[in-house]
Design an enzyme around this catalytic site. Structure first.
Site, PDB file in Angstrom:
ATOM      1  N   ARG A 186       0.820  -1.219   0.000  1.00  0.00           N
ATOM      2  CA  ARG A 186       0.000   0.000   0.000  1.00  0.00           C
ATOM      3  C   ARG A 186       0.855   1.271   0.000  1.00  0.00           C
ATOM      4  O   ARG A 186       0.421   2.303  -0.516  1.00  0.00           O
ATOM      5  CB  ARG A 186      -0.937  -0.003   1.204  1.00  0.00           C
ATOM      6  CG  ARG A 186      -2.153  -0.888   0.978  1.00  0.00           C
ATOM      7  CD  ARG A 186      -3.041  -0.917   2.191  1.00  0.00           C
ATOM      8  NE  ARG A 186      -4.392  -1.347   1.849  1.00  0.00           N
ATOM      9  CZ  ARG A 186      -5.350  -1.555   2.747  1.00  0.00           C
ATOM     10  NH1 ARG A 186      -5.101  -1.368   4.028  1.00  0.00           N
ATOM     11  NH2 ARG A 186      -6.550  -1.928   2.364  1.00  0.00           N
ATOM     12  N   LYS A 239     -15.105 -15.693   6.813  1.00  0.00           N
ATOM     13  CA  LYS A 239     -16.508 -15.503   7.165  1.00  0.00           C
ATOM     14  C   LYS A 239     -17.421 -15.274   5.974  1.00  0.00           C
ATOM     15  O   LYS A 239     -17.226 -14.351   5.188  1.00  0.00           O
ATOM     16  CB  LYS A 239     -16.627 -14.329   8.143  1.00  0.00           C
ATOM     17  CG  LYS A 239     -16.145 -14.716   9.533  1.00  0.00           C
ATOM     18  CD  LYS A 239     -15.903 -13.518  10.407  1.00  0.00           C
ATOM     19  CE  LYS A 239     -17.206 -12.925  10.919  1.00  0.00           C
ATOM     20  NZ  LYS A 239     -16.959 -11.651  11.627  1.00  0.00           N
ATOM     21  N   GLY A 275     -12.330  -4.571   1.507  1.00  0.00           N
ATOM     22  CA  GLY A 275     -13.741  -4.247   1.710  1.00  0.00           C
ATOM     23  C   GLY A 275     -14.258  -3.198   0.735  1.00  0.00           C
ATOM     24  O   GLY A 275     -15.401  -3.287   0.261  1.00  0.00           O
ATOM     25  N   GLY A 314      -6.139  -8.248   1.370  1.00  0.00           N
ATOM     26  CA  GLY A 314      -4.756  -8.361   1.824  1.00  0.00           C
ATOM     27  C   GLY A 314      -4.119  -9.725   1.588  1.00  0.00           C
ATOM     28  O   GLY A 314      -3.002  -9.810   1.078  1.00  0.00           O
TER      29      GLY A 314
HETATM   30  C1  3PG Z   1      -8.603  -1.940   5.324  1.00  0.00           C
HETATM   31  O1  3PG Z   1      -7.462  -2.384   5.457  1.00  0.00           O
HETATM   32  O2  3PG Z   1      -9.590  -2.674   5.229  1.00  0.00           O
HETATM   33  C2  3PG Z   1      -8.773  -0.457   5.197  1.00  0.00           C
HETATM   34  O3  3PG Z   1      -7.574   0.205   5.464  1.00  0.00           O
HETATM   35  C3  3PG Z   1      -9.896   0.042   6.057  1.00  0.00           C
HETATM   36  O4  3PG Z   1      -9.649  -0.250   7.395  1.00  0.00           O
HETATM   37  P1  3PG Z   1     -10.871  -0.559   8.373  1.00  0.00           P
HETATM   38  O5  3PG Z   1     -11.504  -1.832   7.874  1.00  0.00           O
HETATM   39  O6  3PG Z   1     -10.272  -0.674   9.744  1.00  0.00           O
HETATM   40  O7  3PG Z   1     -11.813   0.616   8.265  1.00  0.00           O
END
Ligand code: 3PG
Ligand code: MG
Length: 394
Positions: free
Chosen positions: A37, A197, A371, A348
């Site tokens: 990132r 999940k 997400g 990730g």
């Molecule tokens: C992530 O890694 O999903 C994003 O940086 C957002 O982070 P968060 O899910 O803690 O809002």
């Protein structure tokens, strides 16, 4: 497709530009464990430097409740400086007079990195006072944090309502790649979902199933689907509250598109070096749990990838962190790298898997979002993107 105000529409020379990046990276013993990132955020920062701007970067890191010394952005600043080849002036505050003075003292062509924005209680609430304070730090705002664009926070939405704003290169590239899948993707269109999940992926499953030609489900979440089909899955992860709804998807009009593993790698314990066996899904021993997909499933999933013209993949096929349960995820990553079609990887673990193979260059688009990408594919308008749209005609 969404049109976003571009970086090129902003006059930045001699201006102070606040850039919201997603520098939420995994740390290991206080050092950056995966810098994907950070690298992805550099083209926008570099372009602003080249154009004579004073650049102020901000990001959250993790999910702190207040100030947490283990989640300061100092390791991120060090890695950004190494990768970018420019000094990074790291502040210990997010906003306020101390930050204003520190930024005022720097020259155009320099980079300042603010402290973890989630140290401020107002960040996640999109508090107007914090948004005002952030807006006082700069003349213009660039949202480049695709991975956080699904959060309506002070640094994604609040500040974009207060300063002339544009999308950075990363955000624009992400939206373009994912929009290609939302429109009329080349067919067959295959979606591969994994991860622990099913509740995290249910909305995207429901939304995508009518439009895809095939949907592969692996990872921990597949056991809830296998249970819904009536299989005995032993001690595998099952979300009981989801069994009925996924059963409905499986027996519904698009249920035939779902492809599940036919075999799994199972162990008696959830442990890295647990002894493991490959078993068909019809014969998972009652005292064992599935921790990866098996070789027959890998072969079938590879065939499906080879047949596809468009592929979206999010989520590992097994407990990818542990070598014994990595083959499924690595196999899917390899299949995507080897196919000629349009390929997008998000999340990730899936991104880490393709990077571990060193084959990210063979993927059409490796997304910096997890997400956020899923929500975009669910057809949702991301709050960060919506906040930018007001500047289109400005
Ligand atoms: C992530 O890694 O999903 C994003 O940086 C957002 O982070 P968060 O899910 O803690 O809002
Ligand atoms: Mg997340």
């Amino acid at each position: 497709m969404t049109t976003l105000p571009t970086l090129d529409s902003l006059a930045v020379e001699g201006k102070t530009v606040l850039v919201r990046s997603d520098l939420n990276v995994p740390l290991d013993e206080g050092e950056v464990a995966d810098d994907f990132r950070i690298g992805a955020s550099l083209p926008t920062i570099q372009a602003l430097l080249d154009r004579g701007a004073k650049v102020v970067v901000c990001s959250h890191l993790g999910r702190p409740k207040g100030v947490d010394d283990t989640l300061r952005l100092d390791p991120v600043a060090r890695r950004m400086s190494e990768m970018g080849g420019f000094p990074v002036n790291k502040l210990d505050v997010v906003a306020g007079t101390e930050a204003e003075a520190a930024i005022a003292a720097t020259d155009p062509g320099t980079v300042t990195l603010l402290e973890n924005t989630r140290f401020e209680a107002g960040e996640k609430k999109n508090d107007p006072d914090l948004a005002d304070a952030l807006a006082r730090l700069a003349d213009v705002f660039v949202l480049d944090a695709f991975g956080t664009a699904h959060r309506a926070h002070a640094t994604t939405v609040g500040v974009a309502e207060r300063l002339p704003s544009a999308a950075g290169f990363l955000l624009a590239k992400e939206v373009e790649a994912l929009s290609a899948l939302l429109g009329e993707p080349e067919r067959p269109y295959l979606v591969i979902l994994g991860g622990a999940k099913v509740s995290d992926k249910l909305a995207v499953m429901e939304h995508l199933l009518p439009n895809v030609d095939r949907m592969i489900v692996g990872g921990g979440m597949c056991f809830t689907l296998l249970a819904a089909q009536g299989h005995e899955v032993g001690n595998s992860l099952v979300e009981e509250s989801m069994v009925e709804v996924v059963g409905g998807l499986l027996s519904g009009e698009n249920g035939h598109k779902i492809l599940l593993p036919s075999d799994v790698v199972a162990a008696a314990e959830f442990a890295e070096f647990a002894e493991n066996v490959v078993v068909p899904v019809e014969a998972i021993p009652a005292n064992m749990m599935g921790l990866d997909i098996g070789p027959d499933s890998i072969a079938a999933f590879k065939d499906a990838v080879e047949d596809a013209e468009s592929v979206f993949w999010n989520g590992p096929m097994g407990v990818f962190e542990w070598e014994a349960f990595r083959a499924g995820t690595a196999g899917v990553a390899e299949a995507l790298a080897g196919t000629e079609g349009f390929t997008v990887i998000g999340g990730g673990d899936s991104v880490a898997a393709i990077r571990l193979l060193g084959r990210e260059d063979q993927i059409s688009h490796v997304s910096s979002g997890g997400g956020a990408g899923l929500e975009l594919l669910e057809g949702k308008t991301l709050p960060g993107i919506a906040a930018l749209e007001r500047w289109n005609d400005a």
